[in-house]
Design a protein around this motif. Structure first.
Motif, mmCIF file in Angstrom:
data_model
loop_
_atom_site.group_PDB
_atom_site.id
_atom_site.type_symbol
_atom_site.label_atom_id
_atom_site.label_comp_id
_atom_site.label_asym_id
_atom_site.label_seq_id
_atom_site.Cartn_x
_atom_site.Cartn_y
_atom_site.Cartn_z
ATOM 1 N N CYS A 1 -5.313 12.649 -4.366
ATOM 2 C CA CYS A 1 -4.846 11.688 -3.007
ATOM 3 C C CYS A 1 -4.504 10.414 -3.430
ATOM 4 C CB CYS A 1 -6.295 11.812 -2.218
ATOM 5 S SG CYS A 1 -6.311 13.369 -1.282
ATOM 6 N N ALA A 2 -5.298 9.538 -4.302
ATOM 7 C CA ALA A 2 -4.848 8.402 -4.655
ATOM 8 C C ALA A 2 -3.264 8.371 -5.484
ATOM 9 C CB ALA A 2 -5.934 7.851 -5.686
ATOM 10 N N GLY A 3 -3.058 9.216 -6.210
ATOM 11 C CA GLY A 3 -1.675 9.553 -6.681
ATOM 12 C C GLY A 3 -0.748 9.576 -5.772
ATOM 13 N N LEU A 4 -0.653 10.404 -4.825
ATOM 14 C CA LEU A 4 -0.039 10.718 -3.595
ATOM 15 C C LEU A 4 0.214 9.636 -2.887
ATOM 16 C CD1 LEU A 4 -1.136 14.464 -3.087
ATOM 17 C CD2 LEU A 4 1.682 13.788 -3.733
ATOM 18 N N ALA A 5 -0.788 8.861 -2.327
ATOM 19 C CA ALA A 5 -0.803 7.764 -1.515
ATOM 20 C C ALA A 5 -0.014 6.559 -2.145
ATOM 21 C CB ALA A 5 -2.163 7.359 -0.965
ATOM 22 N N LYS A 6 -0.287 6.634 -3.417
ATOM 23 C CA LYS A 6 0.249 5.532 -4.209
ATOM 24 C C LYS A 6 1.916 5.695 -4.081
ATOM 25 C CE LYS A 6 0.221 2.977 -8.493
ATOM 26 N NZ LYS A 6 -0.411 1.879 -8.254
ATOM 27 N N MET A 7 2.387 7.015 -4.082
ATOM 28 C CA MET A 7 3.804 7.270 -4.003
ATOM 29 C C MET A 7 4.517 6.831 -2.698
ATOM 30 S SD MET A 7 3.767 10.852 -5.941
ATOM 31 C CE MET A 7 5.795 11.080 -5.553
ATOM 32 N N TRP A 8 3.474 6.633 -1.663
ATOM 33 C CA TRP A 8 4.090 6.419 -0.228
ATOM 34 C C TRP A 8 3.942 4.931 -0.172
ATOM 35 C CZ3 TRP A 8 6.918 9.678 2.594
ATOM 36 C CH2 TRP A 8 6.874 10.826 2.230
ATOM 37 N N GLU A 9 3.045 4.045 -0.775
ATOM 38 C CA GLU A 9 2.839 2.575 -0.543
ATOM 39 C C GLU A 9 4.424 1.950 -0.831
ATOM 40 O OE1 GLU A 9 0.216 1.140 -3.384
ATOM 41 O OE2 GLU A 9 -1.738 2.096 -2.492
ATOM 42 N N GLY A 10 4.587 1.094 0.133
ATOM 43 C CA GLY A 10 5.736 0.201 0.200
ATOM 44 C C GLY A 10 6.992 0.793 0.777
ATOM 45 N N CYS A 11 6.830 2.013 1.127
ATOM 46 C CA CYS A 11 8.097 2.802 1.632
ATOM 47 C C CYS A 11 8.579 2.128 3.049
ATOM 48 C CB CYS A 11 7.853 4.257 1.800
ATOM 49 S SG CYS A 11 7.809 5.154 0.119
ATOM 50 N N SER A 12 9.575 1.977 3.152
ATOM 51 C CA SER A 12 10.234 1.495 4.618
ATOM 52 C C SER A 12 9.575 2.328 5.863
ATOM 53 C CB SER A 12 11.657 1.391 4.568
ATOM 54 O OG SER A 12 12.130 2.657 4.447
#
Length: 122
Positions: free
Chosen positions: A47-58
């Motif tokens: 979950c942490a890895g997947l969430a990090k992938m979405w961080e900062g997306c527009s």
């Protein structure tokens, strides 16, 4: 400038999918407390890895479903509550969140892989 999401490594997707499937087994097949602890640790990493992938997306990239899954993950990061089934219920909630983020990642990847003109005229 909006951040572009990196692609999810296939091995991570397979491992996360298998861990989600094990966590979401029926109550009669509930894992031992030791396995619940191990699965919880792995699902927290997924979950942490997947969430990090979405961080900062527009904001245009984040659907409401993505935003809700990310909010759920923030709540789940605190760990399970108290009670005899708390760890089991927390594990299952993490698995559902992880599964949602995995599905969103694969559907976004599919959409991003289509040529722009593929959606025209539909």
């Amino acid at each position: 400038m909006a951040k572009t999401r990196p692609a999810l490594p296939p091995s991570m997707a397979v491992t996360a999918t298998l861990d989600c499937a094990r966590a979401l087994t029926p109550h009669q097949q509930m894992p031992s407390p030791e396995e619940i602890a191990e699965l919880s640790a792995r699902l927290a990493q997924h979950c942490a890895g997947l969430a990090k992938m979405w961080e900062g997306c527009s904001p245009g990239v984040l659907t409401s479903r993505t935003a809700i899954a990310l909010r759920d993950w923030q709540c789940l990061r605190t760990g399970p509550g108290e009670g005899p089934f708390a760890a089991w219920l927390h594990l299952r909630a993490m698995a559902r969140t992880c599964r949602t983020l995995l599905a969103l990642e694969s559907s976004q990847g599919l959409l991003l892989s289509l040529p722009e003109e593929a959606g025209h005229g539909r």
